[in-house]
Design a protein around this motif. Structure first.
Motif, PDB file in Angstrom:
ATOM      1  N   SER A 147       0.823  -1.212   0.000  1.00  0.00           N
ATOM      2  CA  SER A 147       0.000   0.000   0.000  1.00  0.00           C
ATOM      3  C   SER A 147       0.854   1.256   0.000  1.00  0.00           C
ATOM      4  CB  SER A 147      -0.921   0.001   1.231  1.00  0.00           C
ATOM      5  OG  SER A 147      -1.748  -1.140   1.261  1.00  0.00           O
ATOM      6  N   VAL A 148       1.897   1.265   0.819  1.00  0.00           N
ATOM      7  CA  VAL A 148       2.736   2.450   0.936  1.00  0.00           C
ATOM      8  C   VAL A 148       3.469   2.733  -0.360  1.00  0.00           C
ATOM      9  CG1 VAL A 148       4.899   3.270   1.952  1.00  0.00           C
ATOM     10  CG2 VAL A 148       3.035   2.530   3.413  1.00  0.00           C
ATOM     11  N   THR A 149       3.914   1.686  -1.040  1.00  0.00           N
ATOM     12  CA  THR A 149       4.642   1.898  -2.299  1.00  0.00           C
ATOM     13  C   THR A 149       3.769   2.636  -3.305  1.00  0.00           C
ATOM     14  OG1 THR A 149       5.935  -0.116  -1.930  1.00  0.00           O
ATOM     15  CG2 THR A 149       5.909   0.784  -4.153  1.00  0.00           C
ATOM     16  N   GLY A 150       2.491   2.239  -3.400  1.00  0.00           N
ATOM     17  CA  GLY A 150       1.579   2.927  -4.298  1.00  0.00           C
ATOM     18  C   GLY A 150       1.215   4.316  -3.818  1.00  0.00           C
ATOM     19  N   TYR A 151       0.988   4.455  -2.505  1.00  0.00           N
ATOM     20  CA  TYR A 151       0.583   5.749  -1.962  1.00  0.00           C
ATOM     21  C   TYR A 151       1.745   6.738  -1.980  1.00  0.00           C
ATOM     22  CZ  TYR A 151      -3.139   8.182   0.561  1.00  0.00           C
ATOM     23  OH  TYR A 151      -4.149   9.024   0.905  1.00  0.00           O
ATOM     24  N   LEU A 152       2.951   6.238  -1.718  1.00  0.00           N
ATOM     25  CA  LEU A 152       4.129   7.090  -1.818  1.00  0.00           C
ATOM     26  C   LEU A 152       4.296   7.594  -3.241  1.00  0.00           C
ATOM     27  CD1 LEU A 152       6.704   8.294  -0.574  1.00  0.00           C
ATOM     28  CD2 LEU A 152       7.849   6.113  -1.024  1.00  0.00           C
ATOM     29  N   ALA A 153       3.955   6.739  -4.209  1.00  0.00           N
ATOM     30  CA  ALA A 153       4.022   7.151  -5.615  1.00  0.00           C
ATOM     31  C   ALA A 153       3.101   8.335  -5.877  1.00  0.00           C
ATOM     32  CB  ALA A 153       3.651   5.977  -6.520  1.00  0.00           C
ATOM     33  N   THR A 154       1.958   8.408  -5.169  1.00  0.00           N
ATOM     34  CA  THR A 154       1.059   9.547  -5.309  1.00  0.00           C
ATOM     35  C   THR A 154       1.775  10.844  -4.996  1.00  0.00           C
ATOM     36  OG1 THR A 154      -0.811   8.168  -4.628  1.00  0.00           O
ATOM     37  CG2 THR A 154      -1.102  10.550  -4.479  1.00  0.00           C
ATOM     38  N   LEU A 343       3.477  23.073  -0.302  1.00  0.00           N
ATOM     39  CA  LEU A 343       3.196  21.751  -0.859  1.00  0.00           C
ATOM     40  C   LEU A 343       4.458  20.912  -0.955  1.00  0.00           C
ATOM     41  CD1 LEU A 343       1.328  19.732  -2.155  1.00  0.00           C
ATOM     42  CD2 LEU A 343       1.594  20.927  -4.331  1.00  0.00           C
ATOM     43  N   LEU A 344       5.561  21.546  -1.306  1.00  0.00           N
ATOM     44  CA  LEU A 344       6.845  20.840  -1.374  1.00  0.00           C
ATOM     45  C   LEU A 344       7.172  20.207  -0.020  1.00  0.00           C
ATOM     46  CD1 LEU A 344       9.216  20.388  -3.374  1.00  0.00           C
ATOM     47  CD2 LEU A 344      10.292  22.404  -2.370  1.00  0.00           C
ATOM     48  N   ALA A 345       7.030  20.994   1.036  1.00  0.00           N
ATOM     49  CA  ALA A 345       7.289  20.471   2.373  1.00  0.00           C
ATOM     50  C   ALA A 345       6.264  19.405   2.751  1.00  0.00           C
ATOM     51  CB  ALA A 345       7.269  21.609   3.389  1.00  0.00           C
ATOM     52  N   ALA A 346       5.002  19.622   2.356  1.00  0.00           N
ATOM     53  CA  ALA A 346       3.939  18.675   2.684  1.00  0.00           C
ATOM     54  C   ALA A 346       4.208  17.307   2.081  1.00  0.00           C
ATOM     55  CB  ALA A 346       2.597  19.209   2.180  1.00  0.00           C
ATOM     56  N   ILE A 347       4.562  17.313   0.817  1.00  0.00           N
ATOM     57  CA  ILE A 347       4.820  16.060   0.123  1.00  0.00           C
ATOM     58  C   ILE A 347       5.969  15.303   0.777  1.00  0.00           C
ATOM     59  CG2 ILE A 347       5.641  15.060  -2.047  1.00  0.00           C
ATOM     60  CD1 ILE A 347       4.157  17.365  -3.475  1.00  0.00           C
ATOM     61  N   MET A 348       7.032  16.020   1.081  1.00  0.00           N
ATOM     62  CA  MET A 348       8.215  15.355   1.618  1.00  0.00           C
ATOM     63  C   MET A 348       8.003  14.846   3.035  1.00  0.00           C
ATOM     64  SD  MET A 348      11.441  17.435   0.038  1.00  0.00           S
ATOM     65  CE  MET A 348      11.723  17.427  -1.734  1.00  0.00           C
ATOM     66  N   SER A 349       7.343  15.641   3.871  1.00  0.00           N
ATOM     67  CA  SER A 349       7.139  15.191   5.242  1.00  0.00           C
ATOM     68  C   SER A 349       6.118  14.064   5.313  1.00  0.00           C
ATOM     69  CB  SER A 349       6.709  16.366   6.122  1.00  0.00           C
ATOM     70  OG  SER A 349       5.528  16.956   5.639  1.00  0.00           O
ATOM     71  N   THR A 350       5.078  14.125   4.449  1.00  0.00           N
ATOM     72  CA  THR A 350       4.114  13.032   4.397  1.00  0.00           C
ATOM     73  C   THR A 350       4.770  11.763   3.876  1.00  0.00           C
ATOM     74  OG1 THR A 350       2.314  14.590   4.018  1.00  0.00           O
ATOM     75  CG2 THR A 350       1.901  12.298   3.448  1.00  0.00           C
ATOM     76  N   SER A 351       5.584  11.913   2.862  1.00  0.00           N
ATOM     77  CA  SER A 351       6.298  10.763   2.310  1.00  0.00           C
ATOM     78  C   SER A 351       7.232  10.156   3.353  1.00  0.00           C
ATOM     79  CB  SER A 351       7.094  11.186   1.070  1.00  0.00           C
ATOM     80  OG  SER A 351       6.232  11.669   0.065  1.00  0.00           O
ATOM     81  N   ASP A 352       7.768  11.001   4.214  1.00  0.00           N
ATOM     82  CA  ASP A 352       8.609  10.513   5.297  1.00  0.00           C
ATOM     83  C   ASP A 352       7.843   9.535   6.175  1.00  0.00           C
ATOM     84  OD1 ASP A 352      11.011  10.720   7.139  1.00  0.00           O
ATOM     85  OD2 ASP A 352       9.444  11.472   8.467  1.00  0.00           O
ATOM     86  N   SER A 353       6.569   9.836   6.450  1.00  0.00           N
ATOM     87  CA  SER A 353       5.729   8.928   7.244  1.00  0.00           C
ATOM     88  C   SER A 353       5.564   7.586   6.538  1.00  0.00           C
ATOM     89  CB  SER A 353       4.359   9.559   7.498  1.00  0.00           C
ATOM     90  OG  SER A 353       4.451  10.708   8.294  1.00  0.00           O
TER      91      SER A 353
END
Length: 519
Positions: A147-154, A343-353
């Motif tokens: 799931s994470v692999t696909g969601y991280l791709a988002t 958004l740049l920060a949002a994407i990266m910090s969310t992806s960190d999770s």
């Protein structure tokens, strides 16, 4: 409003040749890396790396949970879906705040209590504590990885557009550079860095969304003009259920409100709060914050589509460009800088999770399920950091070779989590009758239905095997307008209940978990 001269439309995605936007973007990347370094100084154990050592408070938890859910999916995927399908996605973004209330009410307190009762760092740890079954632990870990692999791709798919818009680099280079910065930040900072970046970017997203709301409504000529232009083109675009119809709209409502309980990257945040008493006000804070931030998706998507239908602007090459094009072409530089950099920060910090829970599944959950745990905490910590690399590379390759919309990738990822984990977590932490065999069956059914009817058709279509994708989709036993993730979640819930009822005589709830279920 004329496009400012600072925007160069030399390709389908505009480039900000504007010092304000460039400064904001550069400062945000530097801030991310600085917080990562700070997080490194605070991270000594695997517990620090994965759950911040139970150190966060109410506001940080609430803003972090909302921003992790919103991130690239909401700020790029939201305008994209609304531009493409009209009001249908409002049933995601307009009702998702209900999901925060449901999460807090149904499992918030119980998830935090698990962290006091047992040594839990991951969702698989928590589910093992509830069911005391290695199959449950192992299947949870495997499902998290998929799931994470696909969601991280988002998020990476959104990231490549944002990097292109801010820095003017090719999309492929934006993907590679963004993924590299993300990997560096995640490896050194862990979850301590992630939650504080989430908090800062959550506030930024709220401010940016409010500003964009007013500019987007003005750009479209006001609410009445937007509605009239859309209705003249296709009345379905502004109907109660949008262009995709009622079944899809209601499917998304169920999936994104109730299904929030199954989102591993969200619910494990409850392990992190320093005092269970601080949970009280988290739900309304998260819900209101999400609702405000969603204003950006509503107004940019509808305004851009209305102006296209009115013939005032050219149709977009891709719906994924909706948000970047609007903020760069039709909003002031300062607004574009705030939104794109936030958004740049949002994407990266969310992806960190995402990276943290996936890496932990590889190095902690699956080995423990197989009876081969890494005994040394420091070794497990370092191996988890190494696993981050593999997950990042896999997600980057998916984005590079996939043509799927950011929003569709997000729906698939959310559906995988919801179908596999909603019944196991929601029923498991509230019903003594839930059994390990029921949990195993629910995870397997939820995962397989999503893979067969969502992941595989998308993958085959991406690689030019459209006929095979259509053949698989033709066997879908429900109306095609019923979202796969919703159908899978409902079926997996029924499966858990039925199997649990059949196997109850063979299973007892662990003694230390019983008081938790009675709360």
């Amino acid at each position: 409003m004329d496009a400012p001269s600072a925007v160069l439309q030399t390709s389908e995605i505009p480039i900000a040749d504007d010092p304000v936007v460039l400064i904001f973007g550069s400062l945000y990347i530097l801030m991310i890396l600085a917080i990562g370094v700070w997080g490194y100084t605070k991270t000594e154990t695997l517990s620090d790396f994965l759950i911040t050592g139970k150190s966060i408070g109410t506001w940080v938890l609430a803003i972090t949970v909302f921003s992790v859910v919103q991130s690239g999916f909401g700020f790029v995927g939201g305008p994209e879906l609304i531009y493409a399908f009209g009001t249908t996605p409002i049933w995601i973004f307009g009702t998702a705040p209900i999901g925060f209330l449901i999460i807090w009410l149904v499992i918030g307190k119980r998830m935090r209590m698990l962290a006091d009762i047992r040594d839990v760092l991951t969702l698989a740890d928590g589910m093992y504590a509830r069911y005391e079954n290695d199959w449950v632990r192992g299947l949870t870990g495997i499902t998290v990885i998929i799931s994470v692999t696909g969601y991280l791709a988002t998020n990476l798919a959104a990231l490549q557009y944002v990097m292109r818009a801010i820095f003017g680099i090719p999309v492929a280079m934006g993907l590679l550079l963004g993924a590299s910065v993300l990997l560096l930040y995640s490896v050194i900072g862990g979850m301590i860095a992630g939650v504080w970046t989430d908090f800062i970017q959550g506030i930024t997203m709220i401010i940016g969304a409010i500003l964009v709301f007013f500019y987007a409504v003005s750009f479209g000529g006001g609410v009445r003009n937007i509605s009239e232009n859309l209705a003249a083109s296709d009345p379905a675009l502004i109907s109660p259920f949008g262009a995709l119809g009622g079944i899809t709209a209601l499917s998304w409502w169920i999936l994104f409100s109730v299904g929030g309980i199954g989102q591993a990257h969200t619910i494990t945040k409850f392990y992190m709060i320093k005092d269970i008493k601080l949970l009280k006000w988290g739900a309304p804070i998260a819900a209101i914050s999400y609702g405000i931030s969603s204003l950006l998706a509503f107004t940019t998507g509808l305004s851009m589509r209305a102006m296209v239908e009115a013939g005032n602007i050219q149709a977009l090459e891709s719906a994924s460009e909706t948000m970047p094009i609007f903020v760069l072409n039709y909003a002031p530089s300062i607004v574009a800088g705030i939104v794109l950099s936030g958004l740049l920060a949002a994407i990266m910090s969310t992806s960190d999770s995402f990276l943290n829970i996936a890496a932990a599944a590889v190095t902690r959950d699956i080995p423990r399920a197989l009876g081969r745990p890494i005994e040394d905490d420091q070794v497990e910590f370092r191996v988890t950091q190494i696993a981050l690399v593999g997950v990042t590379v896999a997600a980057t390759l998916i984005v590079h070779f996939s043509s799927a919309l950011v929003g569709i990738l997000g729906v698939i990822g959310w559906g995988l989590f919801a179908a596999s984990f909603f019944p196991v977590v929601a029923l498991g932490l509230n019903w003594k009758g839930a059994t390990a065999p029921g949990a195993i069956a629910a995870i397997v059914v939820g995962l397989l239905l999503n893979i067969v009817y969502e992941v595989l058709p998308t993958a085959f279509s991406t690689f030019g095997m459209g006929s095979l994708a259509e053949s698989i989709s033709a066997t879908y036993p429900f109306p095609e307008t019923l979202v796969v993730g919703t159908a899978a979640m409902l079926i997996s819930t029924i499966v858990l209940v039925v199997v649990s009822l059949v196997t109850q005589s063979e299973y007892t709830v662990p003694a230390d978990i019983k008081p938790l279920l009675e709360q």
